[in-house]
Design a protein around this motif. Structure first.
Motif, PDB file in Angstrom:
ATOM      1  N   THR A 154      -5.030  -0.060   6.565  1.00  0.00           N
ATOM      2  CA  THR A 154      -4.390  -0.042   5.250  1.00  0.00           C
ATOM      3  C   THR A 154      -3.210  -0.997   5.296  1.00  0.00           C
ATOM      4  O   THR A 154      -2.475  -1.029   6.287  1.00  0.00           O
ATOM      5  CB  THR A 154      -3.871   1.382   4.924  1.00  0.00           C
ATOM      6  OG1 THR A 154      -4.955   2.294   5.020  1.00  0.00           O
ATOM      7  CG2 THR A 154      -3.281   1.444   3.519  1.00  0.00           C
ATOM      8  N   CYS A 155      -3.043  -1.772   4.238  1.00  0.00           N
ATOM      9  CA  CYS A 155      -1.929  -2.714   4.239  1.00  0.00           C
ATOM     10  C   CYS A 155      -0.618  -1.929   4.136  1.00  0.00           C
ATOM     11  O   CYS A 155      -0.419  -1.169   3.190  1.00  0.00           O
ATOM     12  CB  CYS A 155      -2.047  -3.692   3.065  1.00  0.00           C
ATOM     13  SG  CYS A 155      -0.642  -4.824   2.965  1.00  0.00           S
ATOM     14  N   PRO A 156       0.273  -2.067   5.108  1.00  0.00           N
ATOM     15  CA  PRO A 156       1.531  -1.315   5.063  1.00  0.00           C
ATOM     16  C   PRO A 156       2.469  -1.818   3.957  1.00  0.00           C
ATOM     17  O   PRO A 156       3.406  -1.126   3.577  1.00  0.00           O
ATOM     18  CB  PRO A 156       2.133  -1.550   6.450  1.00  0.00           C
ATOM     19  CG  PRO A 156       1.530  -2.813   6.935  1.00  0.00           C
ATOM     20  CD  PRO A 156       0.185  -2.949   6.287  1.00  0.00           C
ATOM     21  N   ASN A 157       2.175  -3.011   3.430  1.00  0.00           N
ATOM     22  CA  ASN A 157       3.038  -3.598   2.393  1.00  0.00           C
ATOM     23  C   ASN A 157       2.680  -3.089   1.002  1.00  0.00           C
ATOM     24  O   ASN A 157       3.531  -2.581   0.282  1.00  0.00           O
ATOM     25  CB  ASN A 157       2.921  -5.121   2.455  1.00  0.00           C
ATOM     26  CG  ASN A 157       3.828  -5.808   1.448  1.00  0.00           C
ATOM     27  OD1 ASN A 157       4.999  -5.445   1.324  1.00  0.00           O
ATOM     28  ND2 ASN A 157       3.283  -6.774   0.721  1.00  0.00           N
ATOM     29  N   CYS A 158       1.334  -3.164   0.681  1.00  0.00           N
ATOM     30  CA  CYS A 158       0.952  -2.804  -0.677  1.00  0.00           C
ATOM     31  C   CYS A 158       0.096  -1.543  -0.746  1.00  0.00           C
ATOM     32  O   CYS A 158      -0.269  -1.085  -1.817  1.00  0.00           O
ATOM     33  CB  CYS A 158       0.222  -3.971  -1.357  1.00  0.00           C
ATOM     34  SG  CYS A 158      -1.346  -4.387  -0.562  1.00  0.00           S
ATOM     35  N   GLY A 159      -0.273  -0.991   0.412  1.00  0.00           N
ATOM     36  CA  GLY A 159      -0.994   0.274   0.435  1.00  0.00           C
ATOM     37  C   GLY A 159      -2.482   0.176   0.162  1.00  0.00           C
ATOM     38  O   GLY A 159      -3.164   1.194   0.060  1.00  0.00           O
TER      39      GLY A 159
END
Ligand SMILES: [Zn+2]
Ligand SMILES: [Zn+2]
Ligand SMILES: [Zn+2]
Length: 365
Positions: A154-159
């Protein structure tokens, strides 16, 4: 040169040098073993005497063959024997074939080597490869660890849940991600490195070593060809019998012959009485007999007479004290080949005398 391995041979033994057999006229050509050092020849003899023709790369792991060799020669040293084999193959006496390179332990030459990475900073072996991931949709770049949520990414920046790995950004799909690099991370000290230390562990002896210390070369398989094998096997083709009741004197003569006999072609036996000598002679038909005239049981000349009857062409050399010159001359008339007055100088000439008698040349000591 035939290859014993599936792989093509990298190295092949040269043709063994051949010399004329000057001992027996008309005999077959033989390999010149005199180019071997004494220890090399002894190693070769040890192998042949124990029926070893082929020395496989794993020879020393074969406990049966090595056990027999060690029984025959308790001082047998694996490293020494391998050194001799290498040297003898270099001299063209034995043949060698080599496999493709194999990683080997520098300590025991074991080939079961495990490769592992270790931390450049703390030496820990808990080093893991990690990826650097980019989420092209939002442009965030981070480590694999940062992207991991459970089993999924999962992208930690945009979820966004990332499901599809792409190599090139040909579509700006939300769920696409790509791997843009990798690095190694130490679990112990958290040190990040582009390249960890590479180290090896030998499964056989447990030795841990750096790759620069490892041995990476072909395994050698040595073969003692038939000519050399038979020549070694039949090396004692000159049978010598020393008949002497004074043991130290017999030992000295035997020792001198042994030292002189660099090709190990003499087989020396001993008898301490006249009757024992005749019994042994009847069985072995020695080529040369060194016969002391003063024996404890029967007179030496009787022994001479019997032996000449049994084998007229045997070379019988009479050993005599200073006072026995006339007897010695008599012995010559009875068929003795030579007589030797027992002095240190004369005894030292015995090996050379034997050689001369066998070559059929006339002469005196
Ligand atoms: Zn994102
Ligand atoms: Zn570390
Ligand atoms: Zn090892």
């Amino acid at each position: 040169m035939r290859s014993w391995f599936a792989q093509p041979a990298k190295e092949a033994g040269a043709m063994a040098p051949v010399i004329d057999d000057d001992l027996h006229e008309g005999a077959q050509k033989k390999v010149d073993l005199s180019i071997l050092s004494e220890p090399e020849l002894n190693s070769l003899i040890l192998l042949v005497d124990n029926g070893v023709r082929i020395i496989e790369p794993n020879f020393f792991k074969d406990s049966k063959a090595v056990k027999e060799l060690k029984m025959a020669s308790p001082s047998l040293n694996e490293h020494t024997l391998l050194t001799h084999l290498k040297s003898m193959s270099g001299k063209g006496i034995i043949d060698v074939d080599t496999t493709d390179p194999v990683l080997q332990c520098p300590q025991c030459r074991g080939q079961d080597i495990r490769i592992h990475f270790s931390c450049q900073k703390c030496g820990s072996k808990k080093v893991h490869k990690s990826m650097i991931i980019e989420h092209p949709f939002c442009g965030f770049k981070g480590t694999q660890k940062e992207f991991l949520s459970g089993e999924d990414l999962t992208c930690p920046n945009c979820g966004t849940d990332l499901t599809q790995r792409v190599d090139q950004i040909d579509s700006n799909h939300e769920e696409y991600y790509r791997v843009i690099g990798s690095f190694f991370e130490c679990e112990s000290c958290k040190h990040k490195m582009s390249r960890p230390e590479i180290a090896f562990t030998c499964s056989n002896c447990g030795n841990q070593f750096m790759y620069v210390d490892s041995i990476y070369e072909g395994l050698k398989k040595y073969l003692i060809n038939d000519d050399v094998y038979d020549q070694i096997l039949n090396r004692n083709n000159v049978k010598v019998l020393i008949v002497e009741d004074f043991e130290p004197e017999a030992d000295v003569i035997g020792y001198l012959i042994d030292c002189y006999d660099s090709e190990k072609k003499f087989k020396v036996e001993y008898a301490s009485t006249g009757n024992q000598a005749i019994m042994m002679f009847r069985r072995e038909l020695h080529d040369v007999v060194i016969l002391d005239l003063t024996l404890p049981d029967i007179y030496g000349l009787e022994v001479l007479e019997d032996m000449k009857k049994i084998k007229p062409d045997a070379h019988i050399v009479i050993l005599t004290g200073h006072d026995d010159r006339e007897t010695a001359v008599h012995a010559m008339k009875m068929g003795a080949s030579e007589y030797i007055i027992k002095t240190s100088e004369a005894i030292q000439k015995i090996p050379k005398l034997i050689e001369r008698l066998l070559s059929g040349k006339k002469g005196t000591t």
